[in-house]
Enzyme design. Structure first.
Site, PDB file in Angstrom:
ATOM      1  N   GLY A  54     -93.728  49.461 -21.122  1.00  0.00           N
ATOM      2  CA  GLY A  54     -94.733  48.612 -20.499  1.00  0.00           C
ATOM      3  C   GLY A  54     -95.611  47.793 -21.409  1.00  0.00           C
ATOM      4  O   GLY A  54     -96.007  46.688 -21.052  1.00  0.00           O
ATOM      5  N   GLU A 108    -101.424  50.577 -24.949  1.00  0.00           N
ATOM      6  CA  GLU A 108    -100.862  50.906 -23.637  1.00  0.00           C
ATOM      7  C   GLU A 108    -100.973  49.708 -22.713  1.00  0.00           C
ATOM      8  O   GLU A 108    -101.889  48.895 -22.848  1.00  0.00           O
ATOM      9  CB  GLU A 108    -101.639  52.073 -23.000  1.00  0.00           C
ATOM     10  CG  GLU A 108    -101.059  53.430 -23.278  1.00  0.00           C
ATOM     11  CD  GLU A 108     -99.825  53.732 -22.448  1.00  0.00           C
ATOM     12  OE1 GLU A 108     -99.067  52.805 -22.092  1.00  0.00           O
ATOM     13  OE2 GLU A 108     -99.596  54.909 -22.175  1.00  0.00           O
ATOM     14  N   ASP A 109    -100.057  49.616 -21.758  1.00  0.00           N
ATOM     15  CA  ASP A 109    -100.183  48.592 -20.734  1.00  0.00           C
ATOM     16  C   ASP A 109    -101.248  48.993 -19.729  1.00  0.00           C
ATOM     17  O   ASP A 109    -102.057  48.174 -19.310  1.00  0.00           O
ATOM     18  CB  ASP A 109     -98.843  48.326 -20.042  1.00  0.00           C
ATOM     19  CG  ASP A 109     -98.194  49.570 -19.441  1.00  0.00           C
ATOM     20  OD1 ASP A 109     -98.634  50.704 -19.741  1.00  0.00           O
ATOM     21  OD2 ASP A 109     -97.214  49.415 -18.688  1.00  0.00           O
ATOM     22  N   ASP A 112    -104.003  55.081 -16.246  1.00  0.00           N
ATOM     23  CA  ASP A 112    -104.459  55.417 -14.901  1.00  0.00           C
ATOM     24  C   ASP A 112    -104.797  56.900 -14.829  1.00  0.00           C
ATOM     25  O   ASP A 112    -105.912  57.279 -15.140  1.00  0.00           O
ATOM     26  CB  ASP A 112    -103.487  54.951 -13.815  1.00  0.00           C
ATOM     27  CG  ASP A 112    -102.026  55.289 -14.083  1.00  0.00           C
ATOM     28  OD1 ASP A 112    -101.740  56.229 -14.835  1.00  0.00           O
ATOM     29  OD2 ASP A 112    -101.172  54.604 -13.510  1.00  0.00           O
ATOM     30  N   LYS A 140    -107.626  52.170 -14.978  1.00  0.00           N
ATOM     31  CA  LYS A 140    -107.992  52.573 -13.616  1.00  0.00           C
ATOM     32  C   LYS A 140    -108.927  53.783 -13.706  1.00  0.00           C
ATOM     33  O   LYS A 140    -108.477  54.927 -13.607  1.00  0.00           O
ATOM     34  CB  LYS A 140    -106.755  52.957 -12.817  1.00  0.00           C
ATOM     35  CG  LYS A 140    -105.801  51.829 -12.539  1.00  0.00           C
ATOM     36  CD  LYS A 140    -104.634  52.348 -11.704  1.00  0.00           C
ATOM     37  CE  LYS A 140    -103.627  51.298 -11.396  1.00  0.00           C
ATOM     38  NZ  LYS A 140    -102.503  51.846 -10.591  1.00  0.00           N
ATOM     39  N   PHE A 161    -101.163  49.739  -7.096  1.00  0.00           N
ATOM     40  CA  PHE A 161     -99.934  49.602  -7.869  1.00  0.00           C
ATOM     41  C   PHE A 161     -99.799  48.154  -8.309  1.00  0.00           C
ATOM     42  O   PHE A 161     -99.883  47.231  -7.502  1.00  0.00           O
ATOM     43  CB  PHE A 161     -98.708  50.035  -7.062  1.00  0.00           C
ATOM     44  CG  PHE A 161     -97.468  50.063  -7.900  1.00  0.00           C
ATOM     45  CD1 PHE A 161     -97.241  51.107  -8.778  1.00  0.00           C
ATOM     46  CD2 PHE A 161     -96.561  49.023  -7.850  1.00  0.00           C
ATOM     47  CE1 PHE A 161     -96.107  51.124  -9.589  1.00  0.00           C
ATOM     48  CE2 PHE A 161     -95.421  49.032  -8.654  1.00  0.00           C
ATOM     49  CZ  PHE A 161     -95.207  50.081  -9.517  1.00  0.00           C
ATOM     50  N   ASP A 168     -93.828  47.348 -14.386  1.00  0.00           N
ATOM     51  CA  ASP A 168     -92.643  47.145 -13.563  1.00  0.00           C
ATOM     52  C   ASP A 168     -92.678  47.928 -12.267  1.00  0.00           C
ATOM     53  O   ASP A 168     -93.458  48.864 -12.091  1.00  0.00           O
ATOM     54  CB  ASP A 168     -91.395  47.560 -14.339  1.00  0.00           C
ATOM     55  CG  ASP A 168     -91.261  49.063 -14.457  1.00  0.00           C
ATOM     56  OD1 ASP A 168     -90.225  49.603 -14.025  1.00  0.00           O
ATOM     57  OD2 ASP A 168     -92.186  49.714 -14.988  1.00  0.00           O
ATOM     58  N   ARG A 174     -91.393  43.081 -15.156  1.00  0.00           N
ATOM     59  CA  ARG A 174     -92.034  43.107 -16.478  1.00  0.00           C
ATOM     60  C   ARG A 174     -92.172  41.704 -17.062  1.00  0.00           C
ATOM     61  O   ARG A 174     -93.089  41.423 -17.810  1.00  0.00           O
ATOM     62  CB  ARG A 174     -91.232  43.957 -17.463  1.00  0.00           C
ATOM     63  CG  ARG A 174     -91.246  45.435 -17.183  1.00  0.00           C
ATOM     64  CD  ARG A 174     -90.618  46.206 -18.340  1.00  0.00           C
ATOM     65  NE  ARG A 174     -90.260  47.552 -17.978  1.00  0.00           N
ATOM     66  CZ  ARG A 174     -91.105  48.576 -17.936  1.00  0.00           C
ATOM     67  NH1 ARG A 174     -92.379  48.388 -18.203  1.00  0.00           N
ATOM     68  NH2 ARG A 174     -90.690  49.778 -17.612  1.00  0.00           N
TER      69      ARG A 174
END
Length: 185
Positions: A54, A108-109, A112, A140, A161, A168, A174
């Site tokens: 990600g 990190e992408d 959460d 998040k 989401f 993705d 992506r």
């Protein structure tokens, strides 16, 4: 956000997504993060560890904008299937560099629940780095289950989401330049 941007949608497999963060806003925020990281880590020659799959787009755009000498490497872990986290983080693969006494920034992408980043932090600590910071494009806070400090946050987002810009849905999306949120049914 402009009404015409809010109407932009994409469909991936069986789900539709609505534009959440446009490409210009993402790039402006990354430039700000790069300036902050460059200032705070000046003279340290950090090593950035991007978490695949990600974060690859965010990592590339972030390090291109840094004004400090640095290295980048990649590791891979996984905890998602479809739109849900499995809650199980698999083994971290790919760290071949010596990070002992190095200043590390994990890219990190999205953070959460925090399961993946907790796992990575525990694994990296075994290698005795001088410091470890976390840079995440998305965060998040309402989903977080662990006591984790994300040092560099692109955007705080609701517990929805998201796809695009590295994120993705079952492998798709992506490559989108923007970030989209799952359209309510």
């Amino acid at each position: 956000m402009l009404p015409e941007l809010m109407m932009k949608t994409v469909t991936l497999k069986d789900k539709s997504f609505i534009l959440s963060i446009d490409a210009d806003t993402i790039q402006q925020r990354i430039a700000g993060l790069a300036a902050q990281v460059s200032e705070e880590l000046k003279g340290m020659e950090p090593i950035f560890i991007a978490v695949l799959n990600g974060s690859f787009i965010f990592a590339a755009d972030l390090v291109k904008k840094l004004s400090i000498p640095c290295e980048i490497t990649f590791v891979r872990v996984a905890s998602y299937e479809g739109t849900d986290s499995t809650g199980v983080v698999r083994n971290m693969l790919g760290l071949h560099e010596n990070i002992k006494d190095r200043n590390v920034v994990v890219i990190e992408d999205i953070v959460d629940r925090g399961d993946t980043i907790m796992f990575i932090m525990e694994e990296l600590t075994k290698h005795q780095p001088a410091s470890v910071k976390i840079a995440s494009l998305l965060f998040k806070p309402k989903a977080l289950r662990h006591d984790i400090k994300v040092d560099y946050v692109g955007f705080e987002v609701p517990n929805d989401f998201l796809v695009g810009y590295g994120l993705d849905y079952d492998g798709l999306g992506r490559n989108l330049n923007e970030i989209y949120v799952l359209k309510p049914e």
